[in-house]
Design an enzyme around this catalytic site. Structure first.
Site, PDB file in Angstrom:
ATOM      1  CG  HIS A 186       4.145 -13.734  11.982  1.00 49.89           C
ATOM      2  ND1 HIS A 186       2.972 -14.330  12.343  1.00 49.89           N
ATOM      3  CD2 HIS A 186       3.869 -12.456  11.719  1.00 49.89           C
ATOM      4  CE1 HIS A 186       2.018 -13.462  12.295  1.00 49.89           C
ATOM      5  NE2 HIS A 186       2.536 -12.314  11.916  1.00 49.89           N
ATOM      6  CD  GLU A 428       3.326   0.235   5.682  1.00 52.55           C
ATOM      7  OE1 GLU A 428       3.912  -0.822   5.436  1.00 52.55           O
ATOM      8  OE2 GLU A 428       2.957   0.549   6.829  1.00 52.55           O
ATOM      9  CG  ASP A 452       2.396  -3.659   3.526  1.00 48.14           C
ATOM     10  OD1 ASP A 452       1.733  -4.619   3.106  1.00 48.14           O
ATOM     11  OD2 ASP A 452       2.719  -3.529   4.724  1.00 48.14           O
ATOM     12  NE  ARG A 462       3.487  -8.410   3.417  1.00 47.54           N
ATOM     13  CZ  ARG A 462       3.920  -7.552   4.332  1.00 47.54           C
ATOM     14  NH1 ARG A 462       3.554  -6.285   4.301  1.00 47.54           N
ATOM     15  NH2 ARG A 462       4.754  -7.914   5.261  1.00 47.54           N
ATOM     16  CB  CYS A 499      12.174  -0.142   7.342  1.00 46.31           C
ATOM     17  SG  CYS A 499      10.430   0.267   7.284  1.00 46.31           S
TER      18      CYS A 499
HETATM   19  C1  PEP Z   1       6.855  -3.065   4.637  1.00 48.81           C
HETATM   20  O1  PEP Z   1       5.658  -3.146   4.346  1.00 48.81           O
HETATM   21  O2  PEP Z   1       7.766  -2.961   3.794  1.00 48.81           O
HETATM   22  C2  PEP Z   1       7.262  -3.107   6.056  1.00 48.81           C
HETATM   23  C3  PEP Z   1       8.500  -2.837   6.427  1.00 48.81           C
HETATM   24  O3  PEP Z   1       6.309  -3.438   6.974  1.00 48.81           O
HETATM   25  P1  PEP Z   1       5.808  -4.931   7.297  1.00 48.81           P
HETATM   26  O4  PEP Z   1       6.652  -5.885   6.478  1.00 48.81           O
HETATM   27  O5  PEP Z   1       5.981  -5.132   8.744  1.00 48.81           O
HETATM   28  O6  PEP Z   1       4.399  -4.859   6.837  1.00 48.81           O
HETATM   29 MG    MG Z   2       4.183  -2.857   5.925  1.00 48.92          MG
END
Ligand code: PEP
Ligand code: MG
Length: 563
Positions: A186, A428, A452, A462, A499
């Site tokens: 976060h 993802e 992800d 990650r 994204c």
């Molecule tokens: C991702 O996994 O790339 C994504 C955009 O979602 P988050 O980072 O919120 O898991």
């Molecule tokens: Mg994600």
């Protein structure tokens, strides 16, 4: 030099402010002089009230009435005679020492609020906790740091920084260093949204760095320099100025279309975590919002936000975006995002566990208020709904069925919503990526979540620093999969967006463009940098280059060929 993860780019200079997690201790024993204990309590109370009023004033001025509201609630709470009487009575009646009396009464009030049926009142438990902690700190002379009222350029150093602390940072905070978290934690995501250089996951940073040290944060390379020599400091200052100049020159691209030399137009959209990020979205001239991570509005509270509260938030966001699209993702909880009040049982592998849509489908009491709020907000702008962590067709159908149920309910209640709401899914999880052609028949758009996707394709957590070098956005398997998803979406005639973090990696812009990607969504601060890349590129050349890249066998070769 200290090393961590490059969570948010740029160079920050400043004096360190180390936030120590110093906890007040509760004094056991019997009060011999009750009048003195009551006086101690009253002095701490007055000091706390003055602090809250000051905070209220500065947050109101800098961040607006919305953010300041919480401190009004705190003032009411701290002055509430039920609380103050309970504390004084237990000092006088039970001879408790002041800290013990405050803690006992505070805990009782917290449990009382937590047991209430009304959601709003349940949430007040957090306020009680906050104000009693403040009084306890003042009783023991532990200075609380007012992050809104710093006077010199400051690098904040902490074990971790909460989303609410991030939301009330003074503009004097130039950089952030934390001991825990990864690039996708976060703090990292918020820092990128706020365009604050940040290095996270720096072991023992709060123990090594002292308040007052001169600190340089190199957010691009994940490095921290402590008390550098004058020459080094000047070199970093120069680097910072160069970056500022680069940023300034990118401002010339505001208002220009994101179009290649051979007229291929793409959409550069923004990722946000709160309505507060809208300022940055507009400042950086985004073509829309490609990802609103709604889980952030569920954080730092004791219960989920109500349908009405969410409706107001979504409505305000889509209204501000006007005719530009806003993709709002439903709750992606689990993984590294814990919400204690949802009572997700402990899991050995939370990233492979009860996360996002999996949780929501099992908990309609949490899912439905969000879907109803989204449907109701849809009439105020161009709102698209997106489901996270989809692994196959069944989940899409199940999520759409719950959405349909909400539509029926709203129709019966006479509440309007948009009939042509666009529904999409995150791609993802590898199973979804491999099934993209099948999934495309059920949705209006895909958005590839590369952060992800990489962890699941390469089996690399990650968040795990020890294997971070295996987390490779240039990995040929990842690129092939992405190419296939884009091609499947294109064949089905649906929008394909990205994204995840890869969308803002300027080394990969040409490859993604060449694969046919049309929608890139990223932290607002990266948009103009990518617009520059797009405007310098040629789509026909990018297509050829992308095919060439796919013939290479390792991520390292691919990265080298792109630099
Ligand atoms: C991702 O996994 O790339 C994504 C955009 O979602 P988050 O980072 O919120 O898991
Ligand atoms: Mg994600």
């Amino acid at each position: 030099m200290l090393v961590g993860k490059n969570a948010s780019g740029g160079i920050a200079l400043g004096r360190a402010l180390v936030l120590s997690p110093q906890e007040p201790t509760i004094e056991e024993g019997r009060a011999l002089d009750v009048d003195r204990e009551v006086r101690r309590y009253r002095t701490a109370l007055e000091k706390s009230k003055a602090e809250i009023s000051r905070l209220h004033g500065s947050v109101l001025e800098k961040l607006g009435a919305d953010k300041a509201q919480i401190f009004e609630a705190h003032l009411l709470m701290i002055e509430d005679p039920e609380l103050t009487d309970a504390i004084e009575n237990s000092i006088r009646g039970e001879h408790l020492l002041a800290t013990k009396a405050v803690k006992t009464a505070g805990d009782q009030f917290v449990s009382l609020f937590q047991a209430m049926d009304d959601e709003y009142l349940r949430e007040r438990a957090l306020d009680v906790q906050d104000v009693t902690q403040r009084v306890l700190r003042n009783l023991q002379g532990i200075e609380s740091v007012d992050l809104t009222a710093l006077t010199e350029e400051t690098v904040l150093v902490a074990h971790d920084i909460t989303p609410s602390q991030m939301a009330t940072l003074s503009p004097k905070v130039t950089g952030i260093v934390t001991e825990i978290g990864g690039k996708t934690s976060h703090t990292a995501i918020m820092a990128r949204t706020l365009d604050l250089p940040a290095v996270v996951g720096v072991k023992n940073a709060a123990g090594t760095i002292r308040t007052g040290d001169v600190v340089v944060v190199d957010g691009d390379h994940g490095k921290i320099f402590l008390n550098p020599s004058d020459a080094d400091l000047r070199a970093h200052e120069k680097q910072r100025e160069d970056l500022a100049l680069q940023k300034k020159s990118l401002r010339a691209l505001v208002g220009l279309p994101s179009v290649t030399r051979d007229h291929r137009t793409v959409h550069l959209e923004a990722n946000i975590a709160s309505p507060l990020d809208l300022q940055s979205v507009l400042h950086n001239d985004a073509d829309g919002i490609g990802l609103f991570r709604t889980e952030f509005i569920y954080m730092d509270r004791t219960a989920a936000p109500s349908e009405e509260e969410q409706f107001q938030i979504y409505r305000s966001v889509v209204e501000k975006l006007g005719s530009k699209p806003t993709v709002i993702r439903t709750l992606d909880v689990g993984g590294d995002k814990h919400l204690p009040y949802l009572n997700i049982p402990h899991e050995e592998n939370p990233f492979l566990g009860l996360r996002a849509i999996r949780y929501c489908l099992k908990h309609p009491e949490v899912f439905k208020p969000q879907l109803r709020a989204l449907l109701r907000a849809s009439v105020f702008g161009d709102l698209w709904v997106m489901f996270p962590m989809i692994s196959g067709v069944d989940e899409v159908l199940a999520a759409k069925a719950v959405l349909e149920e909400c539509r029926r309910e709203l129709t019966a209640e006479g509440k309007p919503f948009r009939a042509d709401l666009r529904i999409g899914i995150m791609i993802e999880i590898p199973s979804a990526a491999l099934l993209a052609d099948v999934l495309a028949a059920h949705v209006d758009f895909f958005s590839i979540g590369t952060t992800d996707l990489i962890q699941y394709v390469c089996a690399v957590d990650r968040m795990n620093e020890a294997i971070h070098d295996l987390y490779d956005p240039f990995h040929p398997a990842v690129l092939r999969l992405i190419r296939n998803v884009i091609a499947a979406g294109e064949r089905a005639g649906i929008t394909v967006a990205m994204c995840g973090e890869m969308a803002s990696n300027s080394k990969l812009t040409g490859v993604l463009l060449g694969f046919g990607l049309t929608h890139f969504s990223m932290a607002p601060a990266s948009i103009l940098k990518i617009r520059k890349k797009i405007r310098e590129a040629s789509f026909s050349e990018a297509k050829v280059a992308a095919e060439r890249v796919l013939a290479l066998g390792t991520g390292r070769e691919i990265e080298k060929s792109l630099s």
